[in-house]
Enzyme design. Sequence first.
Site, PDB file in Angstrom:
ATOM      1  N   ARG A   9      54.926  45.533  57.699  1.00 23.07           N
ATOM      2  CA  ARG A   9      53.448  45.610  57.684  1.00 23.07           C
ATOM      3  C   ARG A   9      52.899  46.391  56.482  1.00 23.07           C
ATOM      4  NH1 ARG A   9      54.455  46.977  63.107  1.00 23.07           N
ATOM      5  NH2 ARG A   9      54.566  45.108  64.379  1.00 23.07           N
ATOM      6  N   LYS A  52      45.256  41.547  44.624  1.00 26.15           N
ATOM      7  CA  LYS A  52      45.422  40.195  45.164  1.00 26.15           C
ATOM      8  C   LYS A  52      46.895  39.813  45.072  1.00 26.15           C
ATOM      9  CE  LYS A  52      40.998  37.836  44.522  1.00 26.15           C
ATOM     10  NZ  LYS A  52      40.371  36.636  43.939  1.00 26.15           N
ATOM     11  N   GLU A 103      41.203  35.021  29.769  1.00 26.12           N
ATOM     12  CA  GLU A 103      40.680  35.965  30.763  1.00 26.12           C
ATOM     13  C   GLU A 103      39.938  37.127  30.082  1.00 26.12           C
ATOM     14  OE1 GLU A 103      40.681  35.368  33.966  1.00 26.12           O
ATOM     15  OE2 GLU A 103      42.323  33.945  34.287  1.00 26.12           O
ATOM     16  N   LYS A 114      38.175  44.819  34.814  1.00 22.71           N
ATOM     17  CA  LYS A 114      38.679  44.340  36.099  1.00 22.71           C
ATOM     18  C   LYS A 114      38.553  45.425  37.156  1.00 22.71           C
ATOM     19  CE  LYS A 114      41.112  41.518  38.851  1.00 22.71           C
ATOM     20  NZ  LYS A 114      42.367  40.796  38.719  1.00 22.71           N
ATOM     21  N   GLU A 162      36.450  40.849  47.680  1.00 20.54           N
ATOM     22  CA  GLU A 162      35.730  39.660  47.242  1.00 20.54           C
ATOM     23  C   GLU A 162      34.688  39.220  48.268  1.00 20.54           C
ATOM     24  OE1 GLU A 162      38.341  36.748  45.597  1.00 20.54           O
ATOM     25  OE2 GLU A 162      36.724  35.731  44.565  1.00 20.54           O
ATOM     26  N   ARG A 196      32.854  40.436  43.304  1.00 15.06           N
ATOM     27  CA  ARG A 196      34.161  40.114  42.733  1.00 15.06           C
ATOM     28  C   ARG A 196      34.282  38.630  42.381  1.00 15.06           C
ATOM     29  NH1 ARG A 196      40.079  42.541  44.517  1.00 15.06           N
ATOM     30  NH2 ARG A 196      41.311  41.293  43.072  1.00 15.06           N
ATOM     31  N   ASN A 240      35.715  34.747  39.004  1.00 13.77           N
ATOM     32  CA  ASN A 240      36.114  33.337  39.050  1.00 13.77           C
ATOM     33  C   ASN A 240      35.363  32.490  38.021  1.00 13.77           C
ATOM     34  OD1 ASN A 240      38.093  33.429  41.065  1.00 13.77           O
ATOM     35  ND2 ASN A 240      36.503  33.641  42.623  1.00 13.77           N
ATOM     36  N   HIS A 280      36.834  29.372  36.669  1.00  9.03           N
ATOM     37  CA  HIS A 280      37.981  29.060  37.523  1.00  9.03           C
ATOM     38  C   HIS A 280      37.728  27.901  38.484  1.00  9.03           C
ATOM     39  CE1 HIS A 280      39.475  32.744  35.842  1.00  9.03           C
ATOM     40  NE2 HIS A 280      40.587  32.683  36.541  1.00  9.03           N
ATOM     41  N   HIS A 324      40.699  25.739  38.067  1.00 14.12           N
ATOM     42  CA  HIS A 324      41.680  25.507  39.133  1.00 14.12           C
ATOM     43  C   HIS A 324      41.803  24.022  39.458  1.00 14.12           C
ATOM     44  CE1 HIS A 324      41.717  29.788  41.051  1.00 14.12           C
ATOM     45  NE2 HIS A 324      42.680  29.635  40.172  1.00 14.12           N
ATOM     46  N   HIS A 369      47.521  28.505  32.986  1.00  9.89           N
ATOM     47  CA  HIS A 369      46.324  28.912  33.728  1.00  9.89           C
ATOM     48  C   HIS A 369      45.141  29.210  32.795  1.00  9.89           C
ATOM     49  CE1 HIS A 369      43.823  30.716  36.773  1.00  9.89           C
ATOM     50  NE2 HIS A 369      43.802  31.866  36.129  1.00  9.89           N
TER      51      HIS A 369
END
Lengths: 373, 373
Positions: free
Chosen positions: A129, A151, A193, A237, A247, A251, A255, A258, A262, A275
């Site tokens: 956990r 993330k 980025e 960041k 998010e 946040r 994106n 993206h 994506h 990417h």
Amino acid sequence: MDPRLIPVKLPSSQYDICIHSAEGPSGHSLIQLGSQMRARGLSGKALVVSHPVIAKHFAAGLMQGLQTAGFTAQLCLLPAGERFKTPRSIAKIHDAALAFGLERSSTLIALGGGVIGDMAGFAAATWLRGIPFVQVPTSLLAMVDASIGGKTGVNHPKGKNLIGAFHQPRLVWIDPTVLKTLPGREFSSALAEVIKYGVIQAPDVFEFLEDRPKLSRYADFTPADLQHLLVRSAECKAWVVQQDEKEGGLRAILNYGHTLGHALESVTHYRRYLHGEAVAIGMVAAGEIAQRIGWWSVAEAERQRRLIEKAGLPSQWPTGIPWEAVLQAMQADKKVKQGRIRFILPHQIGQAELTDQVNLEQVRAAVEAITAA
Amino acid sequence: MDPRLIPVKLPSSQYDICIHSAEGPSGHSLIQLGSQMRARGLSGKALVVSHPVIAKHFAAGLMQGLQTAGFTAQLCLLPAGERFKTPRSIAKIHDAALAFGLERSSTLIALGGGVIGDMAGFAAATWLRGIPFVQVPTSLLAMVDASIGGKTGVNHPKGKNLIGAFHQPRLVWIDPTVLKTLPGREFSSALAEVIKYGVIQAPDVFEFLEDRPKLSRYADFTPADLQHLLVRSAECKAWVVQQDEKEGGLRAILNYGHTLGHALESVTHYRRYLHGEAVAIGMVAAGEIAQRIGWWSVAEAERQRRLIEKAGLPSQWPTGIPWEAVLQAMQADKKVKQGRIRFILPHQIGQAELTDQVNLEQVRAAVEAITAA
């Protein structure tokens, strides 16, 4: 150069991003990580997750430093690459954790690029956990983006990053000198980025990149310039993550580029573009939409396109991609909320905003406008 | 009876445990869950994870209530039982989540016992890096223990609950009337955890159980007595979780009886004993150790043993279990820290403490002392 510490202060945790390019006998500063972890209260066992090529270059110094600092350390090597970012790889890390006897107070260290960081982070988030986790990003992309903010996760066969957790690292250790061995295309891809930070929140970063004579390779930067770029990226960041760790709102501006990026990666099966390359095209498309709905000027869209091209990044949408496939990929993406597509669009260079007021026809028209003839 | 709300206040979240036994047309109160979720800000899609037998009894009313409250609801049925509590089952829930289009604002609902709750909770913790989650425990064990506190996870082939995450529910909905259909052995087994609360922190709960004429079945309790038992159990668990959400310290006292209990489950391959039965034997063993090191009296150890037997629970360690196997199981368990075995031992009925000062010989002697002749 003196090392730089950027603190990340979150409601539930606090950690440092340490940018430290030392030219010791091993040619990098990773040998110091062990004592820095010790200074932050970590001890006991440390499982280092990496992949064979990275480990060959950097693991020896890192492991030596861990042992000197009193850790019992072991390597767990995995193949890297998006197609290995699966629940199966997490099971392999968990098997290694069990065999090594990783306990709640032990540490999992990611030594590698974004894929290794995402996988090792998710394995750490879900072992007993949640156990302590340290990021040692070795790609520029992981340094400026993925290693910061907590993330973690893996891909579902039908969608990227669908399975994951938020799990903040205890320390992010960035040594720019390890980038010497990074392939040029990956360096360039990561700049997408950094350009993104420029557009959404940091006009100084945008201008800093515009002012460099050349941009697309490690050798184009002086050590001081590279450190500045890493420090400012980490600050950008970290600032966003501090405002909105999970998010819930702000946040989402990260994106930018993206949503379509994506989708483009997905419809080209993650093979044609890195990417950052897909994000670069996504930013050009978002710029086109923003210009069409009057959020920013033709000149600003053009300025963004020029910087993207200067960084050696693609700026045109490829031909032969069926619109229906793009649409489907966007719908499968997490950016869909209650059935609506959300877009981050710029108001000016240095300021962007989330909106769900763009309709799909406008998106399609913008994509067509930037498609290679 | 009036419903009872027990609030759980954590640094990062706050939620209610609602104990509500309504005798409506469906014979249970689950039809009201939808509107209660709505009142707590949840909306959109809801995926209900359950197993076929439970779903047959209770899903219709729950689904109807969700739809009436404006949710789009779907059922995802899985086999239950410890041996299905695997990463594979999580993958199945994730597949269902993808097919149903579960978004970040959607909710995952666990309708079932502890295994369903642990799996659905872990799937919710790891889908899109965490989505809202609601617990509807249908077993007494899940009501008094597993559904409260945010522990979620699955088993590794070589150890129980090794893979998991902390993920707090948005609401825990407990309807005691669903226990009517619970097999007697499971009811009895769950009482072990209630007795545990009595020993570690709540002398009133211990005495309340001592004062009941009979204990081992649903029918032995009046509705008011059952509600009292559920309310006090929830309060006990919530209090500990509030002090120590992530088991940094105090929360470990909830493992009273579990160090040897888990080992016994493991060496008997999770087939011979229900969880609570193994915990009952583990508590008797812990009582024996506590008595031998002078932490409590023969009379207290005896009082605990009597209550355990009154609840229809086993109190003797089985014959024919090799000590080496027990030792190995304890070492594989999460209770090992830096190589030491940790034990929770009682000072008196209502007070227990974590210690690592017990040596393995003492543990072995205590186990032998309570082994069936």
